[in-house]
Design a protein around this motif. Structure first.
Motif, short mmCIF file in Angstrom:
data_model
loop_
_atom_site.label_atom_id
_atom_site.label_comp_id
_atom_site.label_asym_id
_atom_site.label_seq_id
_atom_site.Cartn_x
_atom_site.Cartn_y
_atom_site.Cartn_z
N TYR A 69 57.84 -35.62 -15.08
CA TYR A 69 56.61 -35.48 -15.80
C TYR A 69 55.84 -34.08 -14.88
O TYR A 69 55.67 -33.13 -15.84
CB TYR A 69 55.42 -36.32 -16.65
CG TYR A 69 55.78 -37.15 -17.09
CD1 TYR A 69 57.31 -37.07 -18.36
CD2 TYR A 69 55.42 -38.76 -17.21
CE1 TYR A 69 57.35 -37.68 -19.11
CE2 TYR A 69 56.41 -39.69 -18.39
CZ TYR A 69 57.16 -39.36 -19.04
OH TYR A 69 57.49 -39.47 -19.33
N LEU A 74 56.84 -26.33 -14.27
CA LEU A 74 57.70 -25.62 -14.62
C LEU A 74 57.05 -24.80 -15.97
O LEU A 74 57.07 -23.44 -15.60
CB LEU A 74 59.15 -25.85 -15.05
CG LEU A 74 59.95 -27.13 -13.89
CD1 LEU A 74 61.12 -27.76 -13.93
CD2 LEU A 74 60.14 -26.02 -12.76
N ALA A 75 56.62 -25.17 -17.10
CA ALA A 75 55.95 -24.90 -18.00
C ALA A 75 54.68 -23.75 -17.32
O ALA A 75 54.71 -22.95 -18.27
CB ALA A 75 55.05 -25.26 -18.72
N VAL A 76 53.81 -23.61 -16.25
CA VAL A 76 52.98 -23.01 -15.98
C VAL A 76 53.93 -21.39 -15.30
O VAL A 76 53.89 -20.73 -15.42
CB VAL A 76 51.82 -23.11 -15.39
CG1 VAL A 76 51.38 -22.30 -14.87
CG2 VAL A 76 51.95 -24.38 -15.61
N ILE A 99 56.76 -20.55 -15.09
CA ILE A 99 57.82 -19.10 -16.56
C ILE A 99 57.17 -18.18 -16.21
O ILE A 99 57.42 -16.92 -16.14
CB ILE A 99 57.50 -19.98 -17.23
CG1 ILE A 99 58.57 -20.91 -17.50
CG2 ILE A 99 57.69 -19.63 -18.71
CD1 ILE A 99 58.71 -21.98 -19.48
N ALA A 123 63.83 -22.67 -15.59
CA ALA A 123 61.91 -21.84 -15.61
C ALA A 123 62.07 -21.21 -15.55
O ALA A 123 61.59 -19.97 -16.16
CB ALA A 123 61.02 -23.08 -14.66
N LEU A 174 58.10 -31.36 -14.64
CA LEU A 174 58.05 -29.76 -15.70
C LEU A 174 56.75 -29.31 -16.19
O LEU A 174 56.97 -27.95 -16.94
CB LEU A 174 58.19 -31.01 -16.93
CG LEU A 174 59.67 -31.86 -17.37
CD1 LEU A 174 59.93 -32.75 -18.25
CD2 LEU A 174 61.34 -30.54 -17.72
N ALA A 175 55.34 -29.83 -15.79
CA ALA A 175 54.24 -29.66 -16.38
C ALA A 175 54.11 -28.26 -15.23
O ALA A 175 53.93 -27.23 -15.98
CB ALA A 175 53.07 -30.27 -16.06
N SER A 207 47.83 -18.47 -17.15
CA SER A 207 48.70 -19.99 -16.07
C SER A 207 48.03 -19.76 -14.80
O SER A 207 47.85 -21.31 -14.58
CB SER A 207 50.15 -19.03 -15.88
OG SER A 207 50.41 -18.34 -16.36
#
Length: 532
Positions: free
Chosen positions: A298, A304-306, A308, A462, A301-302, A496
């Motif tokens: 988790y 990675l979302a940023v 990007i 990402a 993934l958190a 971000s």
């Protein structure tokens, strides 16, 4: 800097440096090459570039899954280098693009780019995974961040030299034919060949001015002579770039030799996995491990979302920022592609400074966690685009499309000096050093031992998503006032940064936890336990 580092680090870094050298030769010129060779609009060439760039990182997921499933990381890495070599060899074939052959020549070029992307997917993430596993041994675990920073410096040594190769060979080949380099001329040549005799007057005047500046001697209205010059210039211009791809082939082969000669120094995950199975773990411990692994994924993934959005902004150096260097900066003596070398130069120079900074803070009891460093990096990227937005506003730069319609003399008087690009890349590079090598370190910390390749592939995935957004940059660049274009990137980085800071405490808590069963299986005696 090299204290307490495992002996497999430098050979892995050298192999990666060779691969990156070959890659950056091609990457430095790809968008401009697609425009000059095929006469594609900037938006079209950027779509191909962004799909290729995204493919490199998306296919790292495939490469990670293959290596994780087969547990043959080293074989997967070697296969990637071989496939990339073949892709570069196809790109090196100098064939003049015409209306008769573009239907198969452009697809063949795209196939070559796919081979490079697929080979890179097999190579890049899996080599990073092996480097991360060097630090699973508690003997070296405290050196993980600095190890990845060293690894990153070697990447950028290749990136520093590479951007000079294609412009140098192109200018040399033009000189052999008594011609000289001009960044704007290929676009006008393609335009003339497609609308011979019907070019608007401003473009026609600009074309004739540039022909005389680059060694041509034709008279306005002599359509056959002008067409012949345009065809010759495009053929010579692009053939010089094709020759540079031969250097990429050589770099891949050197990288392959280094890897094959030194692979015994790198971990063999299958052996470690067999040893860890001998450790008895209770059901309660297994459940605790499963819960911790979920938390780590988790957290990954958190982050990675940023990131990007960092890669969306940072990798404009291959698209809208390269176009800015070509169109709005003085590049009469320095080709626009060469400005991409400023970034790796700063990486090499600034990495020891940043490492000393972190070390000095640590000695004073101030530990900055990896997630917090990543958040700071987003803020630094925002500063880079804030600077460029302010400068563009002061200069009152219009959109690139409007700027290119100005007479050659008027546009030249408005162009920026080299210092603008130097300041921009300084801030972007410092941001990169807070995010990219430390992001690799973060992934290696949170990734479960049986998912190292996949997790490194997710980090690169990402990057791929960010790269898929790249065409938005040239779209804004060509159609909006430049201060608005750069302001959008600044806003993306600021948002971000805020999101990342809001998650820092949770991420710090997750990354501080240890999977006891994995640690209990260490240290495992193997070839990689030597120290530099």
């Amino acid at each position: 800097m090299f204290a307490n580092q495992p002996k497999g680090l430098i050979p892995a870094a050298l192999s990666n440096m060779g691969e990156r050298f070959g890659y950056y030769i091609m990457n430095a010129v790809l968008v401009l090459f697609l425009c000059s060779k095929f006469g594609l609009a900037e938006e079209q060439s950027t779509i191909i570039y962004s799909c290729f760039y995204a493919g490199i990182y998306l296919l790292s997921l495939v490469g990670g899954v293959i290596a994780d499933k087969t547990r043959n990381y080293k074989g997967t890495i070697a296969s990637g280098l071989i496939i990339m070599t073949f892709g570069y060899a196809v790109l090196a074939i100098p064939i003049l693009s015409t209306s008769d052959n573009i239907g198969w020549l452009l697809p063949m070029t795209c196939v070559a780019l796919f081979l490079i992307a697929f080979g890179n997917g097999l190579f890049k993430g899996n080599l990073q995974a092996l480097v991360g596993q060097l630090y699973d041994n508690p003997r070296y675990s405290a050196s993980r961040d600095s190890g990845f920073q060293i690894f990153y410096v070697f990447i950028n040594i290749g990136g520093l030299i590479a951007p000079f190769v294609a412009p140098m060979l192109r200018s040399w080949w033009l000189g052999v034919h008594n011609l000289s380099y001009n960044a704007q001329l290929p676009e006008l040549c393609h335009k003339y060949l497609s609308v011979t005799g019907n070019m608007n007057q401003q473009d026609a005047d600009n074309l004739m001015d540039l022909i005389s500046q680059t060694g041509g001697s034709v008279t306005a209205g002599e359509h056959e002579a002008i067409s012949a010059f345009c065809t010759q210039y495009l053929e010579v211009f692009n053939t010089g770039i094709h020759y540079s791809f031969i250097a990429s082939v050589a770099a891949m082969l050197i990288s392959l030799v280094i890897f094959l000669m030194s692979k015994k120094m790198l971990p063999t995950p299958a052996k470690k996995e067999a040893a860890s199975k001998s450790v008895r773990i209770s059901d309660a411990e297994r459940r605790a491990m499963a819960g911790e692994i979920r938390q780590r994924l988790y957290a990954l993934l958190a982050v990675l979302a940023v990131v990007i959005f960092f890669w969306f902004s940072f990798h404009q150096n291959g698209t809208s920022l390269s176009l800015f260097a070509r169109d709005f900066c003085v590049t009469d003596t320095i080709a626009p592609e060469i400005w991409q070398a400023v970034n790796p130069f700063f990486v090499i120079v600034l990495t020891p400074v940043i490492m000393l900074l972190f070390s000095a803070l640590s000695n004073r009891g101030i530990e900055i966690s990896t997630p917090r460093k990543i958040a700071i990096g987003m803020g630094l990227a925002a500063i880079a685009y804030l600077f460029l937005a302010i400068f563009s506003s002061i200069m009152d730069y219009p959109s690139a499309n409007l700027f290119k319609e100005l007479p050659v003399g008027e546009a030249a008087s408005l162009k920026a000096g080299p210092w603008v690009l130097i300041v921009l890349y300084f801030f972007l590079t410092v941001a990169e050093l807070f995010i990219s090598p430390l992001g690799l370190s973060f992934v290696s910390k949170v990734a479960p031992s049986h998912m190292q390749g996949l997790c490194q592939g997710l980090w690169l995935g990402a990057t791929a998503v960010g790269n898929l957004l790249l065409p938005l940059g040239p779209l804004m660049y060509n159609n909006w006032s430049l201060w608005i274009c750069w302001g959008v990137f600044m806003l993306v980085c600021v948002i971000s940064m805020g999101v990342m800071f809001s998650m820092v405490r949770w991420l710090e808590r997750v990354t501080s936890d240890k999977v006891e069963a994995e640690v209990a299986a260490e240290p495992i005696k193997s070839d990689e336990e030597g120290v530099i």
